[in-house]
Design an enzyme around this catalytic site. Sequence first.
Site, PDB file in Angstrom:
ATOM      1  N   PHE A 289      -4.852   4.468   0.548  1.00 26.27           N
ATOM      2  CA  PHE A 289      -5.973   3.619   0.142  1.00 26.27           C
ATOM      3  C   PHE A 289      -5.718   2.916  -1.188  1.00 26.27           C
ATOM      4  O   PHE A 289      -6.594   2.858  -2.044  1.00 26.27           O
ATOM      5  CB  PHE A 289      -7.277   4.425   0.097  1.00 26.27           C
ATOM      6  CG  PHE A 289      -7.417   5.398   1.232  1.00 26.27           C
ATOM      7  CD1 PHE A 289      -7.268   4.968   2.545  1.00 26.27           C
ATOM      8  CD2 PHE A 289      -7.655   6.738   1.009  1.00 26.27           C
ATOM      9  CE1 PHE A 289      -7.379   5.854   3.608  1.00 26.27           C
ATOM     10  CE2 PHE A 289      -7.764   7.637   2.056  1.00 26.27           C
ATOM     11  CZ  PHE A 289      -7.628   7.202   3.368  1.00 26.27           C
ATOM     12  N   HIS A 290      -4.513   2.351  -1.317  1.00 21.88           N
ATOM     13  CA  HIS A 290      -4.123   1.637  -2.531  1.00 21.88           C
ATOM     14  C   HIS A 290      -3.661   0.214  -2.219  1.00 21.88           C
ATOM     15  O   HIS A 290      -2.596  -0.205  -2.668  1.00 21.88           O
ATOM     16  CB  HIS A 290      -2.995   2.389  -3.259  1.00 21.88           C
ATOM     17  CG  HIS A 290      -3.351   3.765  -3.702  1.00 21.88           C
ATOM     18  ND1 HIS A 290      -2.402   4.729  -3.988  1.00 21.88           N
ATOM     19  CD2 HIS A 290      -4.555   4.348  -3.929  1.00 21.88           C
ATOM     20  CE1 HIS A 290      -3.000   5.844  -4.366  1.00 21.88           C
ATOM     21  NE2 HIS A 290      -4.303   5.638  -4.329  1.00 21.88           N
ATOM     22  N   PRO A 291      -4.414  -0.577  -1.474  1.00 31.06           N
ATOM     23  CA  PRO A 291      -3.952  -1.932  -1.163  1.00 31.06           C
ATOM     24  C   PRO A 291      -3.922  -2.821  -2.400  1.00 31.06           C
ATOM     25  O   PRO A 291      -4.790  -2.722  -3.275  1.00 31.06           O
ATOM     26  CB  PRO A 291      -4.980  -2.430  -0.138  1.00 31.06           C
ATOM     27  CG  PRO A 291      -6.222  -1.662  -0.444  1.00 31.06           C
ATOM     28  CD  PRO A 291      -5.740  -0.306  -0.883  1.00 31.06           C
TER      29      PRO A 291
ATOM     30  N   ASP B 111       0.856  -1.183   0.000  1.00 28.97           N
ATOM     31  CA  ASP B 111       0.000   0.000   0.000  1.00 28.97           C
ATOM     32  C   ASP B 111       0.891   1.231   0.000  1.00 28.97           C
ATOM     33  O   ASP B 111       2.018   1.201   0.517  1.00 28.97           O
ATOM     34  CB  ASP B 111      -0.902  -0.012   1.249  1.00 28.97           C
ATOM     35  CG  ASP B 111      -1.961   1.081   1.244  1.00 28.97           C
ATOM     36  OD1 ASP B 111      -2.267   1.614   0.162  1.00 28.97           O
ATOM     37  OD2 ASP B 111      -2.486   1.394   2.334  1.00 28.97           O
TER      38      ASP B 111
END
Length: 538
Positions: free
Chosen positions: A473-475, A293
């Site tokens: 918020f980029h898993p 992330d």
Amino acid sequence: MEDFDYVIVGAGSAGCVLASRLSENGRYRVALLEAGGSDLNFWVRMPIGYGKAFYHDRLNWKYMTEPVPGFGNRQAYWPRGKVIGGSSSINAMVFIRGQAEDFDGWQALGNPGWSYADVLPLFRRMEDNLAGADTWRGRGGPLTVTSIEDVVHPLCRNYVEGSVEAGLARNPDFNGATQEGVGIYQITTRNGFRCSAATAYLAPARRRPNLQVLSSAHATRLLFEGRRAVGVEYRQGGALRQIRARREVILSAGAINSPQLLQLSGVGDPALLARHGIPVVHAAPQVGQNLQDHIGFDHLYRSRRPTLNDVLRPWLGRLKVGLRYVLTRSGPLSLSVNQGGGFFRTSPEHARPNMQLYFSPVSYTRAVPGRRALMSPDVFSGFLVGVSNCHPTSRGALTIASADPFAAPLIQPNYLSTEEDVRELLDAAHFLRRLSQTGPMREIIESEIRPGPDIVDDDALIADIRARSGSVFHPCGTCVMGPDPAGAVVDARLRAHGLDGLRVVDASIFPRITSGNLNAPTIMVGEKGSDLILQDAR
């Protein structure tokens, strides 16, 4: 139990693409399951409404991580879309593909067909860039990409000019010849409305008789006959139902729910499954590993000039911009708050940009999860300049907490667990300080509020980074793509290693995280996955 050719789990950024592409030739019956409900929601359609969707109970899974040691044992909040369109229905709409080296790196890891030369035509195919087509950009595709250069807040000019003075080049298109430089983001909007994957792909396809969309349908487990996936069990309207796939089951539930559903279905680490009384269908300890992330932090400033705080905070200001939006679909409500942006290298040692920039002409106090529904602008004129790391080296993991399919999984991202990640974010903090001292930025900065002028030396800045950083918020990466079944979940054709009739097509397959926002590359994965599936169906 109804039969379909393809059953897709998850109507998010990739799932909507798959539903459209697999059903468009009319040869195959396609079912799309989504745990969330309709995207016909004001807070979804109005672009700046994502501030409301950020903590919305019906639109958002509202996940929390486990305490993170690198964050001083703070938990991180992970909003994820629980709605038709998935996270593309609640995100900030910034359209970033990533760097060419990202995809060349995927191929170098043993994934043929995923180089930048391979995926560029897919990016161009999916895009309807209103600025027109060129070598890198597409026109006429499903996903509308809009330039906001002429309508951003006036303070964006100071940000861009200050960044140039600080040594960055101007870049009119971060998805063009190079990602490096500073400029204004392009966003996925159409005629003043959000253009999510659902708007772009699914809405036109829903008229087809061979596509069935099942909303509020929470997948509870995959159905196997031996080692072949043959269907999905799901709960809808209080009833437990099953649906069968004649050809393939396709997981597109995202970086959290795809590995969670695999583990609930007996595909995962045997020791984990045994703890929860789940029979092993296929031993795959790598499911849920390789979690990546982006993280970042903001510097908060009090402004000498009016910002969006002065517009969005007073009730009269909100009324004016609201009427403008209703009547003309324009103004601040038609945009993202992330307006200025950029990519730069924190040191000459880096061969390519390793840090992303954000300029927001608004400042706000983020809501406490579950307590406040809306990010509220501050009472003073303020703005934010933020950074996030493009290539984090920290790796985390995700595991089910129980055999209950409605229980949230345990998420441990292990942020800032490597010295490399700490060092480059420290270098980025120093860059933000240099940026704030440029002439154009001094014109608008009255004072630095956070971290504050007393936070100067490296130890204090690192402590601030650990105390205030958060997820961007980029898993991704939890069902990693790779050639070795011992270390990967899917192969280069996105087929699950060791199983038949099952693919994973979403951001969980990323071997390494891409540089920048993840919605565009995830939609591309949907395009690529649909091509692979249709090729194999011949």
